[in-house]
Design an enzyme around this catalytic site. Sequence first.
Site, PDB file in Angstrom:
ATOM      1  N   GLY A 110       0.787  -1.235   0.000  1.00 36.18           N
ATOM      2  CA  GLY A 110       0.000   0.000   0.000  1.00 36.18           C
ATOM      3  C   GLY A 110       0.812   1.275   0.000  1.00 36.18           C
ATOM      4  O   GLY A 110       0.372   2.308  -0.514  1.00 36.18           O
ATOM      5  N   ASP A 124       0.262   3.728   4.183  1.00 39.18           N
ATOM      6  CA  ASP A 124      -0.802   4.392   3.442  1.00 39.18           C
ATOM      7  C   ASP A 124      -1.927   4.833   4.357  1.00 39.18           C
ATOM      8  O   ASP A 124      -2.351   5.982   4.325  1.00 39.18           O
ATOM      9  CB  ASP A 124      -1.326   3.469   2.319  1.00 39.18           C
ATOM     10  CG  ASP A 124      -1.647   2.059   2.816  1.00 39.18           C
ATOM     11  OD1 ASP A 124      -1.479   1.765   4.016  1.00 39.18           O
ATOM     12  OD2 ASP A 124      -2.058   1.232   1.980  1.00 39.18           O
ATOM     13  N   ASP A 175      -6.308   2.190   9.752  1.00 36.97           N
ATOM     14  CA  ASP A 175      -7.745   1.907   9.786  1.00 36.97           C
ATOM     15  C   ASP A 175      -8.054   1.422  11.205  1.00 36.97           C
ATOM     16  O   ASP A 175      -8.296   2.228  12.100  1.00 36.97           O
ATOM     17  CB  ASP A 175      -7.992   0.860   8.684  1.00 36.97           C
ATOM     18  CG  ASP A 175      -9.446   0.601   8.384  1.00 36.97           C
ATOM     19  OD1 ASP A 175     -10.244   0.565   9.320  1.00 36.97           O
ATOM     20  OD2 ASP A 175      -9.795   0.407   7.212  1.00 36.97           O
ATOM     21  N   LYS A 217      -8.475   6.675   9.494  1.00 39.98           N
ATOM     22  CA  LYS A 217      -9.932   6.653   9.674  1.00 39.98           C
ATOM     23  C   LYS A 217     -10.193   6.620  11.175  1.00 39.98           C
ATOM     24  O   LYS A 217     -10.252   5.526  11.762  1.00 39.98           O
ATOM     25  CB  LYS A 217     -10.527   5.410   9.024  1.00 39.98           C
ATOM     26  CG  LYS A 217     -10.423   5.369   7.506  1.00 39.98           C
ATOM     27  CD  LYS A 217     -11.059   4.084   7.017  1.00 39.98           C
ATOM     28  CE  LYS A 217     -10.890   3.882   5.540  1.00 39.98           C
ATOM     29  NZ  LYS A 217     -11.295   2.519   5.126  1.00 39.98           N
ATOM     30  N   ASP A 255      -5.486  -0.808  -2.446  1.00 37.22           N
ATOM     31  CA  ASP A 255      -6.179  -1.745  -3.334  1.00 37.22           C
ATOM     32  C   ASP A 255      -7.499  -2.213  -2.780  1.00 37.22           C
ATOM     33  O   ASP A 255      -7.806  -2.074  -1.592  1.00 37.22           O
ATOM     34  CB  ASP A 255      -5.301  -2.982  -3.549  1.00 37.22           C
ATOM     35  CG  ASP A 255      -5.285  -3.888  -2.314  1.00 37.22           C
ATOM     36  OD1 ASP A 255      -5.045  -3.382  -1.197  1.00 37.22           O
ATOM     37  OD2 ASP A 255      -5.545  -5.097  -2.461  1.00 37.22           O
ATOM     38  N   ARG A 315      -4.565   0.054  -7.382  1.00 41.57           N
ATOM     39  CA  ARG A 315      -3.383   0.674  -6.773  1.00 41.57           C
ATOM     40  C   ARG A 315      -2.792   1.766  -7.661  1.00 41.57           C
ATOM     41  O   ARG A 315      -2.139   2.686  -7.184  1.00 41.57           O
ATOM     42  CB  ARG A 315      -2.282  -0.363  -6.524  1.00 41.57           C
ATOM     43  CG  ARG A 315      -2.628  -1.401  -5.470  1.00 41.57           C
ATOM     44  CD  ARG A 315      -1.364  -2.179  -5.087  1.00 41.57           C
ATOM     45  NE  ARG A 315      -1.667  -3.432  -4.415  1.00 41.57           N
ATOM     46  CZ  ARG A 315      -1.883  -3.563  -3.103  1.00 41.57           C
ATOM     47  NH1 ARG A 315      -1.856  -2.505  -2.316  1.00 41.57           N
ATOM     48  NH2 ARG A 315      -2.150  -4.735  -2.579  1.00 41.57           N
TER      49      ARG A 315
HETATM   50  P1  IMP Z   1      -5.407  -1.644   9.778  1.00 46.24           P
HETATM   51  O1  IMP Z   1      -4.581  -2.749  10.360  1.00 46.24           O
HETATM   52  O2  IMP Z   1      -6.889  -1.955   9.899  1.00 46.24           O
HETATM   53  O3  IMP Z   1      -5.079  -0.288  10.385  1.00 46.24           O
HETATM   54  O4  IMP Z   1      -5.125  -1.535   8.227  1.00 46.24           O
HETATM   55  C1  IMP Z   1      -3.990  -2.103   7.683  1.00 46.24           C
HETATM   56  C2  IMP Z   1      -3.830  -1.896   6.206  1.00 46.24           C
HETATM   57  O5  IMP Z   1      -5.010  -2.257   5.514  1.00 46.24           O
HETATM   58  C3  IMP Z   1      -3.575  -0.477   5.772  1.00 46.24           C
HETATM   59  O6  IMP Z   1      -2.233  -0.110   5.914  1.00 46.24           O
HETATM   60  C4  IMP Z   1      -3.967  -0.572   4.309  1.00 46.24           C
HETATM   61  O7  IMP Z   1      -2.906  -1.081   3.519  1.00 46.24           O
HETATM   62  C5  IMP Z   1      -5.141  -1.508   4.350  1.00 46.24           C
HETATM   63  N1  IMP Z   1      -6.402  -0.722   4.377  1.00 46.24           N
HETATM   64  C6  IMP Z   1      -7.066  -0.247   5.435  1.00 46.24           C
HETATM   65  N2  IMP Z   1      -8.160   0.454   5.076  1.00 46.24           N
HETATM   66  C7  IMP Z   1      -8.169   0.435   3.725  1.00 46.24           C
HETATM   67  C8  IMP Z   1      -9.050   1.006   2.719  1.00 46.24           C
HETATM   68  O8  IMP Z   1     -10.047   1.706   2.978  1.00 46.24           O
HETATM   69  N3  IMP Z   1      -8.698   0.752   1.422  1.00 46.24           N
HETATM   70  C9  IMP Z   1      -7.614   0.005   1.063  1.00 46.24           C
HETATM   71  N4  IMP Z   1      -6.770  -0.533   1.961  1.00 46.24           N
HETATM   72  C10 IMP Z   1      -7.050  -0.322   3.274  1.00 46.24           C
HETATM   73 MG    MG Z   2      -0.796  -0.472   4.448  1.00 42.50          MG
END
Ligand code: IMP
Ligand code: MG
Length: 184
Positions: free
Chosen positions: A52, A109, A112, A140, A168, A174
């Site tokens: 990402g 990137d 979340d 977010k 993605d 991407r």
């Molecule tokens: P997390 O562990 O939930 O904070 O997210 C981990 C990874 O998931 C991020 O670094 C992104 O690469 C991917 N990700 C999270 N949210 C999105 C989204 O809305 N679109 C695409 N990739 C996402």
């Molecule tokens: Mg990521």
Amino acid sequence: MPAESATGASEPSIGKIVLTEDDIRGRLAELAAQIDDDYRGRDLVLLGVLKGAMMVMADLSRLLTHDKLEIDWITVSSYGNNTRSSGVIRMISEPDLDLAGRNVLIVDDITDSGLTLSWLIGNLQARGAASVEVLSLLRKPDLAKVEVPLRYLGFDIPPDFIAGYGMDYAQRYRNLPYIAVLDF
Ligand code: IMP
Ligand code: MG
């Protein structure tokens, strides 16, 4: 019924543009100036989280003037073909550099749930990094499950699933130069 792609994942359409190329470049320039200031006279390893962070890394690194910059990559996976983090993080590839004693700036990137980054920060601290900081282009805030200390944050955005600029859905989108909401 949504259309199905070759991989069997449902096929969304590209919706509202959340951030344009110019929005992203402008904010990265501000963050790069801060990073140059903060790391002046110290070593710095930018550690990009693949896949990402590919675009953020390419653009951010070209905006930095730090003269002892090194770049490395780590690959982690937590999503599979889903739009929600599984919370189970797998390290698919390790950094090449020995990060012990180094000032590491993780380049990602989007934050979340925060689960991936909080796991990664712990992992890098356990490798003996001298410092571990995080740059996340996006966050977010509504979806945070764990608080991640983001030293450098590009933008807070609403909880919609987005893609483009490295991000993605089922490995697609991407290459978009902007960031857009995906409509499922
Ligand atoms: P997390 O562990 O939930 O904070 O997210 C981990 C990874 O998931 C991020 O670094 C992104 O690469 C991917 N990700 C999270 N949210 C999105 C989204 O809305 N679109 C695409 N990739 C996402
Ligand atoms: Mg990521």
